[in-house]
Design an enzyme around this catalytic site. Sequence first.
Site: not given
Length: 479
Positions: A56, A59, A137, A151, A317, A330
């Site tokens: 996923e 964020e 993140s 995230c 990142s 990210h």
Amino acid sequence: MISDSNTSISSVTNTPPPPPPHELGIVHCPTLGQPQQPYDDDEHSGEIRDYTGVFEGPEKTLEVVFRKMIGFEHLNATDDEASIGDSARSGPVGAIQRTGLRKLARTDLDRICQRARCTILSSVSNRYLDAYVLSESSLFVYSYMIVLKTCGTTTLLRCVATLIELGRKIGLEVDWLGYNRKNFSFPGDQAFPHGSFHQEMDYLYSHRSLCERLDGNGYTLGPVTGDHWFVFVADHTRRWAEDNDTDRVLNIMMFDIDQDVAQKFYYDQYPARIDANESEEEATKRISVEQTKAAGIDSLVPGATIDPRAFEPCGYSMNSILFHSYSTMHITPEEGSSYASFETNQKVKDHTSLVSNVVRAFRPRRFVMTLMADEGGLAEMGKNPLFGSSACEARISVPFGNGKSQSTRSLSTASIASNGHASNGVSHKMTYKRKDLASISVEDDQTCMMGNWILEGNEELIPVDREWTPLRHRAFSFT
């Protein structure tokens, strides 16, 4: 279509089909199948979820602004430090005067991150803020504001109670709280309390010390059957003027990025060691810098101090700071769920050039762009062509191809034809059009905007929301 209202729970751009009842504020029970945990059991992190093969990317973002508590001003006296004195806080910053939240110890910050199930990896600092790259993140700490982005399946909202506690310890109380996220691509992977926006709001309402005073509201922007944006704001006062520099926050969330670009963020694309004396940590730093330059990310933040991080086997990142502002990126390059985001709170009057450069660097099939701005920031921006023009006029064109062979794996045949891209790699342009736009006034002095953009010729890629199900498929009780 633009929707402007102050509806307590939801404001959506599309009327048919109707939104789920919980977004209208009439459902007060968890949806079946959501991760559950008693609200009073807040001493433990959410349940650990196994990796499912997808990630996923978008964020969750939590922003909390604090103010000084009356009678505790002595706890916010300035500290003069000749150096930062922490190996995790790197950068040529010289003397730093620390006040407010920036006086929190590293162990306190670790507690905050632990609640969200992430860890601090590195940081950079200047006179105005500290920026931390996390395992998931980023974290930004100002004197009276903290911004935490996580995230994956992190449990970001579990930080709220800890933030309130740590703030009181140094004589600060919550003045403003905002939480926002895009709808999940893989909602079934999430842990409590992130099973749904309804569950997240219930969790925030369970913090009586916060909501009894600030009385927050939740909002939904965008079509509930496609990409949309959830926003929760608790605010009854104007923001602090001293250190609060987030008058506008722009976020670009890009999906299905070009696979040639995505390959740049796989760790094994770079030499593991350049000599026998290079340590693993040194190799990671080198590869992080190489990925930054290979993708042109450094050119997106000219003049800023950059703190990049490459991950194994893939992922990236980056935080950058320039005076009061931050920018952060990210990247999740896995094919099938590839994603890249760029967020900044720079006080830019016109974001058009910045957005074009970011989109050009990653060449996504589609992207979602959000803007949160206070009244003064929006007025300073004036007419914003990215959000203010009509849908037929809202276009972003970026060059594509440079005379060399370029991958078109992330572009459909229709989009190549419509954008004039020839098979010989001759430079042409890619054009994105804005599919829809939502705008809402939040509390007294803030506006939130959200637009869905798609590459012309790729309209068939418009996503179906997996977090929303038709009313006939839901089971609920009413209170």
